[in-house]
Scaffold this active site. Structure first.
Site, PDB file in Angstrom:
ATOM      1  CG  ASN A  11      -1.933  -0.969   1.347  1.00  0.00           C
ATOM      2  OD1 ASN A  11      -2.369  -1.485   0.317  1.00  0.00           O
ATOM      3  ND2 ASN A  11      -2.373  -1.286   2.549  1.00  0.00           N
ATOM      4  CG  LEU A 221      -1.052  -8.720  25.295  1.00  0.00           C
ATOM      5  CD1 LEU A 221      -0.452  -9.443  26.488  1.00  0.00           C
ATOM      6  CD2 LEU A 221      -2.571  -8.825  25.326  1.00  0.00           C
ATOM      7  CB  THR A 248       1.634   3.413  11.230  1.00  0.00           C
ATOM      8  OG1 THR A 248       0.757   4.425  11.672  1.00  0.00           O
ATOM      9  CG2 THR A 248       1.085   2.754   9.982  1.00  0.00           C
ATOM     10  N   GLY A 251       3.132  -3.695  14.690  1.00  0.00           N
ATOM     11  CA  GLY A 251       2.796  -5.124  14.674  1.00  0.00           C
ATOM     12  C   GLY A 251       3.489  -5.826  13.512  1.00  0.00           C
ATOM     13  CG  ASP A 252       2.556  -4.578   9.655  1.00  0.00           C
ATOM     14  OD1 ASP A 252       1.725  -5.450   9.957  1.00  0.00           O
ATOM     15  OD2 ASP A 252       2.254  -3.494   9.117  1.00  0.00           O
ATOM     16  CB  THR A 283       8.658   0.315  14.166  1.00  0.00           C
ATOM     17  OG1 THR A 283       9.555  -0.599  13.546  1.00  0.00           O
ATOM     18  CG2 THR A 283       7.610   0.751  13.167  1.00  0.00           C
ATOM     19  N   GLY A 288       5.730   7.174  10.086  1.00  0.00           N
ATOM     20  CA  GLY A 288       5.483   6.332   8.910  1.00  0.00           C
ATOM     21  C   GLY A 288       5.735   4.866   9.218  1.00  0.00           C
TER      22      GLY A 288
HETATM   23  O1  RIB Z   1      -0.095  -2.241   9.728  1.00  0.00           O
HETATM   24  C1  RIB Z   1       0.076  -0.971   9.160  1.00  0.00           C
HETATM   25  C2  RIB Z   1      -0.353  -0.969   7.735  1.00  0.00           C
HETATM   26  O2  RIB Z   1      -1.733  -1.242   7.670  1.00  0.00           O
HETATM   27  C3  RIB Z   1      -0.172   0.344   7.020  1.00  0.00           C
HETATM   28  O3  RIB Z   1       1.088   0.483   6.423  1.00  0.00           O
HETATM   29  C4  RIB Z   1      -1.341   0.366   6.034  1.00  0.00           C
HETATM   30  O4  RIB Z   1      -0.957   0.321   4.703  1.00  0.00           O
HETATM   31  C5  RIB Z   1      -2.216  -0.813   6.408  1.00  0.00           C
HETATM   32  O5  RIB Z   1      -2.022  -1.886   5.548  1.00  0.00           O
END
Ligand code: RIB
Length: 305
Positions: A11, A221, A248, A251-252, A283, A288
């Site tokens: 995205n 959590l 943002t 978690g990723d 992060t 961003g």
């Molecule tokens: O987990 C964060 C992401 O969730 C963002 O970068 C956004 O694009 C959505 O996919």
């Protein structure tokens, strides 16, 4: 070297910085607008790549400026993009992020080309999946594609990690193909119907997933840390206390970084969770999603080896 395949979303994120999340019907001025590379799948792939492992991606972008920018960004990270298609008919996925002054966000996602990732694509990527240690998927690409990819992974003894976000009901078929599930507490409650407050709730949640065939449950959590329950035991790993600017991609980062160090027998699960949390704590201190994901060197610089 560990090999990770990510099946997932790509995205372009537009972040609106605002004093607080608006109430229904409210109009609000923003403090600032910025854009960055994102998408849960792409963020997870970059987190793993910056942690020094071999990463391949399965996904789709549109034939537009955003798609070009995202492919270029991911290529520079050394991610193998052989299984990413450029769609002629639909635009690259995008997300609108409302970011409040405490670093908390609300996200709206337009799937765009992510919604067109196909079963045919994962079938064509069988060799890539078969050569991986882990495959990671989320819910920003079609669920039937995740099922097909996890079936291929199982056929080849590859561990499957499901990040069930954005949360929705999960079929028994998909759960039976999942080795590790990584919901946050809100997603966990939405999926299982079990409120997550006390440790007993988390144990019950892990039992729920285990009964459906999921060996390992990791519930993130936020500032409380991570609960884990696996074949090697269960427990909590505390979070690192930092001042969040923008959560943002936290978690990723956790999932991508964890996959880069977790051993197949889970014998280092606590250390892997700790490393994932160290990475995500960095992060959240930057603006961003993708731009603030740290390299392994950065994590070592901040937290030691
Ligand atoms: O987990 C964060 C992401 O969730 C963002 O970068 C956004 O694009 C959505 O996919």
């Amino acid at each position: 070297m560990t090999k990770v395949t990510v099946l997932g979303s790509i995205n372009l994120d537009t972040t609106y910085s605002i004093p607080r999340i608006p109430l229904p019907g409210e109009t609000m001025h923003v403090n600032g607008v910025s854009s960055a590379a994102g998408g849960k799948g792409a963020n997870q792939a970059v987190a793993a790549a910056r942690s020094g492992v071999d990463v391949s991606f399965i996904g789709r972008v549109g034939k537009d400026h955003g798609g070009e920018f995202m492919l270029d960004t991911m290529k520079k990270e050394g991610i193998n993009l052989d299984n990413v298609l450029v769609d002629e008919d639909i635009e690259t996925g995008s997300a609108v992020i409302m970011l409040d002054e405490n670093g908390q966000n609300s996200i709206l996602v337009d799937a765009g080309a992510n919604g067109e990732v196909s079963v045919k694509q994962v079938e064509a990527a069988e060799d890539t999946i078969a050569n991986s240690d882990y495959i990671i998927a989320q819910f920003e690409t079609p669920v039937e594609v995740t099922i097909a990819a996890f079936k291929i992974a199982k056929k080849h003894g590859v561990k499957t990690i499901l990040n069930p976000a954005p949360a929705h009901e999960i079929s028994d078929e998909l759960l039976s193909l999942t080795d590790i599930i990584t919901p946050n507490e809100t997603e966990s409650s939405l999926i299982t119907g079990i409120e997550v407050n006390e440790e007993a709730d988390m144990t019950k949640t892990a039992e729920h997933f285990r009964n459906k065939g999921v060996e390992t449950t990791l519930i993130t959590l936020g500032s409380r840390g991570v609960f884990y329950s696996s074949s090697v035991g269960k427990g909590f790993v505390k979070a690192f206390k930092v001042k969040a600017v923008d959560t943002t991609g936290a978690g990723d980062t956790f999932i991508g970084a964890l996959s880069s160090v977790l051993k197949a027998d889970y014998s280092n699960i606590e250390d892997a969770i700790k490393y994932g949390q160290q990475a995500s704590s960095i992060t959240v201190q930057g603006a961003g999603a993708m731009p603030s994901i740290p390299t392994r060197e950065k994590v070592t610089e901040v937290y030691g080896g």
